[in-house]
Design a protein around this motif. Structure first.
Motif, PDB file in Angstrom:
ATOM      1  N   THR A 142     -18.829 -55.790 -59.614  1.00 23.92           N
ATOM      2  CA  THR A 142     -17.747 -55.616 -58.943  1.00 23.92           C
ATOM      3  C   THR A 142     -17.298 -56.851 -58.106  1.00 23.92           C
ATOM      4  N   ALA A 145     -15.368 -58.761 -61.229  1.00 21.98           N
ATOM      5  CA  ALA A 145     -14.335 -57.484 -62.008  1.00 21.98           C
ATOM      6  C   ALA A 145     -12.699 -57.562 -62.402  1.00 21.98           C
ATOM      7  N   LEU A 151     -14.922 -52.533 -61.981  1.00 23.81           N
ATOM      8  CA  LEU A 151     -14.341 -52.709 -60.297  1.00 23.81           C
ATOM      9  C   LEU A 151     -15.693 -51.904 -60.210  1.00 23.81           C
ATOM     10  N   GLY A 154     -19.112 -50.930 -61.373  1.00 23.57           N
ATOM     11  CA  GLY A 154     -19.945 -52.148 -60.670  1.00 23.57           C
ATOM     12  C   GLY A 154     -19.646 -51.359 -59.611  1.00 23.57           C
ATOM     13  N   TRP A 155     -19.268 -50.911 -58.811  1.00 18.02           N
ATOM     14  CA  TRP A 155     -19.265 -50.041 -57.571  1.00 18.02           C
ATOM     15  C   TRP A 155     -20.589 -48.780 -57.640  1.00 18.02           C
ATOM     16  N   ASP A 190     -16.067 -43.111 -53.831  1.00 18.08           N
ATOM     17  CA  ASP A 190     -15.557 -43.188 -55.445  1.00 18.08           C
ATOM     18  C   ASP A 190     -15.012 -42.200 -55.592  1.00 18.08           C
ATOM     19  N   LEU A 276     -18.208 -54.554 -49.414  1.00 19.26           N
ATOM     20  CA  LEU A 276     -18.262 -54.650 -50.890  1.00 19.26           C
ATOM     21  C   LEU A 276     -16.081 -53.756 -50.050  1.00 19.26           C
ATOM     22  N   LEU A 280     -13.006 -55.437 -51.787  1.00 21.90           N
ATOM     23  CA  LEU A 280     -12.027 -54.256 -52.379  1.00 21.90           C
ATOM     24  C   LEU A 280     -10.495 -55.061 -52.031  1.00 21.90           C
TER      25      LEU A 280
END
Length: 462
Positions: A142, A145, A151, A154-155, A190, A276, A280
């Motif tokens: 992540t 990425a 990304l 990994g997320w 997600d 995270l 992002l």
């Protein structure tokens, strides 16, 4: 004669390969039922994290020496639909990704050494470290990425390992229930990130951050999306970030995640995973520059989260919950800094806060011992803080106290007004399907309808 560019690429490949090999060795040995013993597992974890950390530091030194701010490593297109879609894997080393990767290796190695002693002789020792290495791999992927697809991969690894470690003590009901709650919130996050990826592909035709965000190097990127396009993609990313970092209204899962082992709580929800979402937002910060409305929303959400976390954290009675809300208040401030345009301030704040909070989580199990040691040293009791949030008879004060105790009723709001209607609709569809299958079968066609939930260990099924 290897060139400086090829040398940097080789170092970057080691950064990515080290956690991948860690996860592969521990995961495959478990799958074939040839589990490694504790000393071997610990040594492999140490070698992998040290190798990755040294390679990341070498990459940083090389970038500073050569004066370059952008080192891409492209692994090509893995899925290609001509003229419509292509799935590309690409990693980027820049001013944002390299510090995050170094932080991931540094804290993962430190907490891993602590966990080797904390989990000593635990029946789930091997399972813990398999999930732990998957988490490290997810964090590194992540962080580095270069495309939205990379990304997202990994997320997902971070989310999967986090939820499974929350439910690590599977012989009790509470961890399994809280792990499921965390998993559901992560699914919403997600889904939002996936929709953002689809929107980016629709608008730009590819998922490469270098081409999606605009021209230039982070954080001085000139955005290529403007107006409602930037706002639409930015809102989806904001929902994804809110779910992963427990921002309002998804904050209820963070104290639930404390059900996992202390080492995973330290590195997941005190140090890395909880940041995270902020990471992002930093990665897509050109969208914030292109949409003032989005910047204001991000700043407001950060301030609301910080205020909520301070309020709820003031009435917590156990140290891990108090630390989780303290961590959330800082994450809220970091998000507010990003919304206000302070990119480097937010990055430095995130790195420093992760290190401090990981240390506090690791020390949490020995808090009472530390207190007794200090009281013995000074020959008396430590000063007690005042009861600022105890009931006082004042209506507003008592309302705030109840609101803090109930953690803002966020879980109840999500359950009754978001999950409830959705479950109701799905049950109606299920009832229609059951009537149809019963009609075709001529009898009740599902014995599973009579089965109740099972709260025992997974081994009971074998």
């Amino acid at each position: 004669m290897p060139t400086a560019e090829s040398f940097m690429t080789a170092l970057g490949a080691v950064v990515i390969a080290a956690p991948l090999l860690l996860a592969a060795i521990l995961g495959v040995s478990s799958l074939i039922d040839r589990k490694l013993d504790e000393p071997t597992t610990t040594r492999i974890l140490q070698w992998g994290t040290v190798a990755g950390l040294l390679a990341a530091l070498g990459t940083l030194a090389g970038m500073l020496w050569l004066g370059t701010r952008h080192v891409p490593i492209e692994l090509g297109d893995w899925v290609v639909i001509p003229g419509q879609y292509h799935f590309a894997i690409k990693f980027v080393f820049d001013r944002l990704s390299v510090p995050m990767a170094i932080l991931s290796f540094l804290l993962s190695g430190t907490i891993g050494a602590f966990a080797a002693r904390y989990m000593h002789r635990d029946v789930g020792f091997n399972r813990f470290f398999v999930l732990y290495t998957i988490f490290v791999l997810g964090m590194v992927v992540t962080s580095l990425a270069g495309t939205i697809e990379t990304l997202f991969a990994g997320w997902e690894l971070v989310g999967l390992s986090s939820a499974l470690l929350v439910a690590f003590f599977q012989d009790r009901q509470a961890p399994a229930r809280n792990g499921l709650w965390v998993w559901v919130v992560y699914r919403v996050s997600d889904a939002a990130l996936l929709l953002a990826a689809v929107a980016m592909h629709h608008l730009r035709g590819e998922g490469d951050f270098d081409k999606l965000m605009g021209t230039g190097l982070w954080p001085e990127v000139v955005p290529s999306l403007f107006g409602h396009q930037a706002l639409l993609v930015g809102l989806l990313v904001l929902v994804a970030a809110a779910g992963k970092s427990a921002l309002v209204p998804f904050s209820g899962w963070l104290p639930r995640a404390m059900e996992g082992p202390t080492p995973s709580s330290a590195v997941f929800y005190g140090a890395l995973s909880v940041h995270l979402g902020a990471f992002l937002l930093l990665r897509v910060s050109p969208l914030l520059d292109a949409s003032p409305t989005l910047s204001v929303l991000v700043a407001v959400l950060g301030v609301l989260t910080a205020m909520y976390a301070y309020l709820a954290g003031s009435v917590q009675t156990d140290i891990k919950s108090a630390l989780s809300f303290a961590s959330l208040s800082q994450v809220g401030i970091i998000v507010a800094e990003i919304g206000c345009g302070f990119r480097y301030v937010a990055l430095v704040h995130m790195l420093g806060h992760a290190c401090l909070r990981a240390l506090q989580f690791v020390r949490a199990p020995t808090l009472l011992h530390d207190y007794h040691t200090m009281e013995n040293a000074i020959g008396g009791h430590l000063p007690r803080s005042g009861q600022r949030w105890s009931p006082s008879g004042h209506p507003v004060r008592d309302w705030l106290y109840r609101l803090a105790l109930e953690r803002g009723y966020l879980d109840a709001i999500l359950r009754d007004y978001v999950a409830g209607p959705f479950v109701s609709v799905m049950r109606r569809f299920d009832a229609i399907e059951r009537r149809w299958t019963d009609f075709l079968a001529g009898e009740r066609s599902r014995e599973s309808e009579q089965s109740g939930p099972h709260f025992g260990a997974i081994e009971d099924y074998s």
